[in-house]
Scaffold this active site. Structure first.
Site, mmCIF file in Angstrom:
data_model
loop_
_atom_site.group_PDB
_atom_site.id
_atom_site.type_symbol
_atom_site.label_atom_id
_atom_site.label_comp_id
_atom_site.label_asym_id
_atom_site.label_seq_id
_atom_site.Cartn_x
_atom_site.Cartn_y
_atom_site.Cartn_z
ATOM 1 N N ARG A 159 43.874 42.400 37.143
ATOM 2 C CA ARG A 159 43.737 41.345 38.173
ATOM 3 C C ARG A 159 45.115 40.924 38.708
ATOM 4 N NH1 ARG A 159 39.665 42.966 36.860
ATOM 5 N NH2 ARG A 159 37.736 41.878 36.362
ATOM 6 N N SER A 229 35.196 33.397 39.021
ATOM 7 C CA SER A 229 35.897 32.928 37.811
ATOM 8 C C SER A 229 37.024 31.980 38.197
ATOM 9 C CB SER A 229 36.501 34.112 37.057
ATOM 10 O OG SER A 229 35.488 35.032 36.740
ATOM 11 N N GLU A 324 42.650 30.919 38.027
ATOM 12 C CA GLU A 324 42.751 32.294 38.558
ATOM 13 C C GLU A 324 42.954 32.351 40.076
ATOM 14 O OE1 GLU A 324 40.072 35.697 37.301
ATOM 15 O OE2 GLU A 324 39.911 35.819 39.468
HETATM 16 C C1 LIG Z 1 30.872 34.778 43.253
HETATM 17 C C2 LIG Z 1 32.200 35.477 43.156
HETATM 18 C C3 LIG Z 1 32.340 36.554 42.309
HETATM 19 C C4 LIG Z 1 33.565 37.228 42.203
HETATM 20 N N1 LIG Z 1 33.651 38.302 41.373
HETATM 21 C C5 LIG Z 1 34.807 38.983 41.265
HETATM 22 C C6 LIG Z 1 34.907 40.131 40.412
HETATM 23 O O1 LIG Z 1 33.936 40.546 39.787
HETATM 24 N N2 LIG Z 1 36.093 40.758 40.338
HETATM 25 C C7 LIG Z 1 37.180 40.336 41.033
HETATM 26 O O2 LIG Z 1 38.249 40.966 40.911
HETATM 27 N N3 LIG Z 1 37.132 39.260 41.849
HETATM 28 C C8 LIG Z 1 35.975 38.575 41.983
HETATM 29 N N4 LIG Z 1 35.906 37.467 42.802
HETATM 30 C C9 LIG Z 1 37.099 37.015 43.510
HETATM 31 C C10 LIG Z 1 37.183 37.515 44.973
HETATM 32 O O3 LIG Z 1 35.950 37.999 45.404
HETATM 33 C C11 LIG Z 1 38.236 38.606 45.129
HETATM 34 O O4 LIG Z 1 39.498 38.154 44.663
HETATM 35 C C12 LIG Z 1 38.395 39.060 46.587
HETATM 36 O O5 LIG Z 1 39.208 40.197 46.655
HETATM 37 C C13 LIG Z 1 38.972 37.968 47.483
HETATM 38 O O6 LIG Z 1 38.867 38.402 48.826
HETATM 39 P P1 LIG Z 1 39.024 37.409 50.041
HETATM 40 O O7 LIG Z 1 39.062 38.201 51.282
HETATM 41 O O8 LIG Z 1 37.987 36.356 49.963
HETATM 42 O O9 LIG Z 1 40.477 36.791 49.754
HETATM 43 P P2 LIG Z 1 41.013 35.293 49.985
HETATM 44 O O10 LIG Z 1 40.317 34.384 49.021
HETATM 45 O O11 LIG Z 1 40.950 34.936 51.418
HETATM 46 O O12 LIG Z 1 42.511 35.462 49.533
HETATM 47 C C14 LIG Z 1 42.840 35.723 48.188
HETATM 48 C C15 LIG Z 1 44.356 35.951 48.090
HETATM 49 O O13 LIG Z 1 44.710 37.137 48.772
HETATM 50 C C16 LIG Z 1 45.634 36.864 49.831
HETATM 51 N N5 LIG Z 1 45.224 37.735 50.949
HETATM 52 C C17 LIG Z 1 43.995 37.790 51.514
HETATM 53 N N6 LIG Z 1 43.981 38.755 52.458
HETATM 54 C C18 LIG Z 1 45.219 39.300 52.489
HETATM 55 C C19 LIG Z 1 45.823 40.335 53.256
HETATM 56 N N7 LIG Z 1 45.152 41.015 54.179
HETATM 57 N N8 LIG Z 1 47.147 40.604 53.037
HETATM 58 C C20 LIG Z 1 47.852 39.933 52.098
HETATM 59 N N9 LIG Z 1 47.329 38.940 51.332
HETATM 60 C C21 LIG Z 1 46.020 38.644 51.531
HETATM 61 C C22 LIG Z 1 45.511 35.376 50.112
HETATM 62 O O14 LIG Z 1 46.715 34.856 50.613
HETATM 63 C C23 LIG Z 1 45.178 34.848 48.736
HETATM 64 O O15 LIG Z 1 46.358 34.724 47.981
HETATM 65 C C24 LIG Z 1 34.689 36.782 42.936
HETATM 66 C C25 LIG Z 1 34.543 35.681 43.802
HETATM 67 C C26 LIG Z 1 33.318 35.039 43.913
HETATM 68 C C27 LIG Z 1 33.174 33.886 44.866
#
Ligand SMILES: Cc1cc2nc3c(=O)[nH]c(=O)nc-3n(C[C@H](O)[C@H](O)[C@H](O)COP(=O)(O)OP(=O)(O)OC[C@H]3O[C@@H](n4cnc5c(N)ncnc54)[C@H](O)[C@@H]3O)c2cc1C
Length: 329
Positions: A159, A229, A324
């Site tokens: 992660r 998480s 996290e």
């Molecule tokens: C119900 C639920 C279940 C989940 N299960 C998992 C799981 O099983 N495994 C897991 O690993 N994660 C899990 N997550 C966490 C999440 O889904 C992941 O971390 C996902 O990759 C976040 O994507 P996002 O586009 O929403 O990012 P955001 O929340 O918008 O951003 C997350 C981070 O990435 C940065 N970021 C976003 N896009 C970019 C980009 N294009 N370039 C540079 N930086 C960027 C942001 O600045 C921030 O720091 C879960 C979340 C939820 C709500």
């Protein structure tokens, strides 16, 4: 590039916190990304990059410029899948499985965008992004150039990646390329997966199994706003684990390199926090590791509940819990 002023970010974070962005740009092209970053630099504004908002906790209004990645497009050529940062992650998994390309099925139903997937090296059910990561294209805010980064430059860990540590805020990821496998090797050792998918499953069957398990275990952010998480599983030394096991023989733990990982959900539950709440924020009844917005949670409610859980776990077990998701600003 359109700049919107004073915009509510409630629709853009899955915890549903109603904080405001001073300025919001929704980038639909690489040029938008570059122009927004240049503008922020010229004006001396902080730049906050977001994708689907499923792994961020907004602690208050965002000053400066918020850049939401909405670049679209995906293609499959040979064994490579390339997708733009704003593509929905799970749609990409569906696309790959439907096309007979294997490797992503265990990462089904993870919310968020393709561009954010390398940031925390998303992982689930025995597979992580780095297992099939080929490279990415990003805008480098330090050099004002678009660059390509391979696996060796991304520093992937559990992660974790350079995008969360040494290169934090440096790169805006615009496109990701993944190497798919032509032959299918089912990863079904995780509890419950083989039972649902069968002994010799197809990639589709594994995807269906993972989706079903996740639906049972995790609250759906659409109906019950959350960011998955909320705390990392703490890592302790062997000596510390031995001492903990003397007092709490049933405490779950599993090896992590030379150390041991503890189950944050178990610690939270045993500390009596399941169901605990502060204002509109509460620990999910379904999963102790998830904090949910019951409808009107504020950043202050989330902060108070976070502090209370951390204090109770520390009082009971002497173990610290680290948040996290990324806290912005
Ligand atoms: C119900 C639920 C279940 C989940 N299960 C998992 C799981 O099983 N495994 C897991 O690993 N994660 C899990 N997550 C966490 C999440 O889904 C992941 O971390 C996902 O990759 C976040 O994507 P996002 O586009 O929403 O990012 P955001 O929340 O918008 O951003 C997350 C981070 O990435 C940065 N970021 C976003 N896009 C970019 C980009 N294009 N370039 C540079 N930086 C960027 C942001 O600045 C921030 O720091 C879960 C979340 C939820 C709500």
């Amino acid at each position: 590039m359109e700049i919107r002023g004073d915009v509510s970010l409630a629709p853009f974070n899955t915890l549903g916190l109603d904080v405001r962005a001073r300025r919001l740009v929704t980038a639909v092209s690489r040029e938008d990304v570059r122009d927004a970053a240049r503008l922020a630099r010229a004006e001396g504004w902080p730049l906050h990059v977001i994708g689907g908002g499923s792994n961020i906790v907004l602690t208050g209004d965002l000053p400066g410029l918020t850049l939401r990645l909405a670049l679209r497009g995906r293609s499959l050529g040979g064994q490579m899948i390339t997708a733009a940062a704003g593509e929905d992650w799970d749609s990409l998994v569906d696309f790959s499985v439907s096309a007979g390309a294997c490797g992503l099925e265990n990462l089904s139903a993870i919310p968020g965008t393709v561009g954010a997937a390398p940031v925390q090296n998303i992982g689930a059910y025995g597979v992580q992004l780095s297992d099939c990561f080929e490279g990415l294209q990003a805008y480098d805010r330090e050099t004002d150039r678009f660059v390509r980064l391979g696996p060796g430059e991304c520093g992937f860990g559990y992660r974790d990646s350079v995008f969360k540590s040494s290169a934090r805020a440096r790169f805006v990821i615009c496109e990701v390329t993944l190497r798919m496998s032509a032959t299918f090797r089912a990863v079904i050792a995780y509890p419950g997966v083989a039972e649902r998918a069968g002994r010799n499953p197809t990639p589709e069957a594994v995807r269906r199994a993972i989706i079903a398990i996740r639906r049972e275990k995790l609250p759906d952010p659409v109906r019950c706003p959350n960011v998955g998480s909320f705390f990392k599983n703490p890592v302790v030394s062997t000596a510390r684990l031995t001492a903990l096991h003397e007092r709490y023989p049933s405490m779950p733990a599993w090896p992590e390199g030379d150390a041991h990982k503890l189950a944050a959900a178990w610690l939270i539950e045993q500390a009596g926090c399941k169901g605990a709440g502060c204002g509109g924020a509460a620990v999910s009844d379904l999963h102790a590791l998830v904090i949910v917005n019951r409808g009107n949670a504020t950043p202050a409610d989330i902060a108070r509940l976070t502090a209370e859980i951390q204090a109770r776990v520390r009082e009971n077990f002497g173990v610290g819990l680290e948040v996290e998701p990324d806290r912005l600003p």
